[in-house]
Design a protein around this motif. Sequence first.
Motif, PDB file in Angstrom:
ATOM      1  N   ALA A 144       0.835  -1.204   0.000  1.00  0.00           N
ATOM      2  CA  ALA A 144       0.000   0.000   0.000  1.00  0.00           C
ATOM      3  C   ALA A 144       0.865   1.249   0.000  1.00  0.00           C
ATOM      4  CB  ALA A 144      -0.923  -0.008   1.217  1.00  0.00           C
ATOM      5  N   LYS A 145       1.916   1.224   0.828  1.00  0.00           N
ATOM      6  CA  LYS A 145       2.778   2.394   0.935  1.00  0.00           C
ATOM      7  C   LYS A 145       3.463   2.688  -0.400  1.00  0.00           C
ATOM      8  CE  LYS A 145       6.289   4.521   3.767  1.00  0.00           C
ATOM      9  NZ  LYS A 145       7.373   4.360   4.728  1.00  0.00           N
ATOM     10  N   ARG A 161       2.572   1.724  -3.403  1.00  0.00           N
ATOM     11  CA  ARG A 161       1.601   2.141  -4.422  1.00  0.00           C
ATOM     12  C   ARG A 161       1.204   3.594  -4.225  1.00  0.00           C
ATOM     13  NH1 ARG A 161      -3.323  -1.156  -3.888  1.00  0.00           N
ATOM     14  NH2 ARG A 161      -4.046   0.013  -5.669  1.00  0.00           N
ATOM     15  N   LEU A 162       0.938   3.942  -2.970  1.00  0.00           N
ATOM     16  CA  LEU A 162       0.500   5.312  -2.688  1.00  0.00           C
ATOM     17  C   LEU A 162       1.571   6.334  -3.034  1.00  0.00           C
ATOM     18  CD1 LEU A 162      -1.477   5.241   0.644  1.00  0.00           C
ATOM     19  CD2 LEU A 162      -2.111   6.483  -1.403  1.00  0.00           C
ATOM     20  N   LYS A 163       2.819   5.999  -2.699  1.00  0.00           N
ATOM     21  CA  LYS A 163       3.901   6.960  -2.946  1.00  0.00           C
ATOM     22  C   LYS A 163       3.972   7.314  -4.419  1.00  0.00           C
ATOM     23  CE  LYS A 163       7.101   7.118   0.768  1.00  0.00           C
ATOM     24  NZ  LYS A 163       8.403   6.767   1.332  1.00  0.00           N
ATOM     25  N   LEU A 204       1.599   6.807  -6.706  1.00  0.00           N
ATOM     26  CA  LEU A 204       0.324   7.378  -7.136  1.00  0.00           C
ATOM     27  C   LEU A 204       0.234   8.866  -6.821  1.00  0.00           C
ATOM     28  CD1 LEU A 204      -2.573   6.748  -8.129  1.00  0.00           C
ATOM     29  CD2 LEU A 204      -3.176   6.276  -5.771  1.00  0.00           C
ATOM     30  N   LEU A 205       0.638   9.220  -5.591  1.00  0.00           N
ATOM     31  CA  LEU A 205       0.483  10.606  -5.170  1.00  0.00           C
ATOM     32  C   LEU A 205       1.431  11.527  -5.920  1.00  0.00           C
ATOM     33  CD1 LEU A 205      -0.246  10.509  -1.374  1.00  0.00           C
ATOM     34  CD2 LEU A 205      -1.774  10.485  -3.322  1.00  0.00           C
TER      35      LEU A 205
END
Lengths: 98, 263
Positions: A16-17, A19-21, A23-24
């Motif tokens: 999750a971390k 992917r989020l990094k 993505l953001l």
Amino acid sequence: MGFMDFFRKKSSGEVAKDRLKLLLVSDRANCSPEMMEMIKNDIIEVISKYMDIDSQGLDIQITETESDSNNGVVPALFANIPIKDMRHTPAKKKEENK
Amino acid sequence: MSEVIVVTSGKGGVGKTTTTANVGAGLAMLNKKVVMIDTDIGLRNLDVVLGLENRIVYNLVDVVEGKCRLKQALIKHKKYPELCLLPSAQTRDKDAVTPEQMKELIEELKADFDYIILDCPAGIEQGFKNAIAGADRALVVTTPEVSAIRDADRIVGLLEANEMKQIDLIINRIRMDMVKRGDMLTVNDVCDILSIHLLGVIPDDEQVVVSTNQGEPLVGTNSLAGHAYQNICKRLEGEDIPFMDLDVKKGMLGVLKGLFKKN
């Protein structure tokens, strides 16, 4: 997937971390996948004039880097371009040799 | 000097209204004069979370349209006389109010209250613009999930673009057992990703549902989430309160609660 990943599966939290990094960063940069593809193709075109690169292995992404000037984090375009052969002669000359 | 705080998140269902209710009640317990404004026109909920749903006569839109005086629309909480609610309209649309009207309303309330807390609707449209218009600072609520964090990041960007003076983060519904297993983002992960100041962490607590069922604020009760909300209120008041160790407390309290609940 690397050899070691076989033994140590990433926890879903880590996934999750990561992917989020990514993505953001692209969310913040407001950069569409289409535009990234265009940038990628243009890079391939330009670099190919000077050296033989592996266009399949080329990877570009927007990440973040520490800024030198205003000591903050700024977006950066990161490109990993595997070189197959360092041709020192520009493409034009090579054609002549052929 | 009164402070105007907007509670926002982008994504729905992460706990904006619960946070508004508990931060509002918690500040009232600290003897502050607090007014909460539900800006979610068409989908009002703050009244029901606070147990004030049967006492609504006038609402936010009535005040803005001049159908009543501001004081007539304010509902005083039975338990905390320092706590007031300005409910939202249920049968109207988000564009029944403009950001300018919100600013005027807030200016009027500043004379009588120490804190003005705005419960923002989900989304980034008109309702969001209304809610943030008059605010000095924002509390961004998120849960440790990719969707909520992505939306929170977008909200932070919009708040910065609107020159919000102070933006703080509240991480809601964290489950330490899942964090321990590696199946939930940690508090540090979320802070790293969003890179804004952390104001509080609320553990996932069944008591939140219980207190919402009863229409009573959780803050002030002897529950983990209740303590976490109380800490947030004290931090808003400028106190330096360390973050509680959710993990240890959960274990200890869990065992104790289990023993007492048997009878």
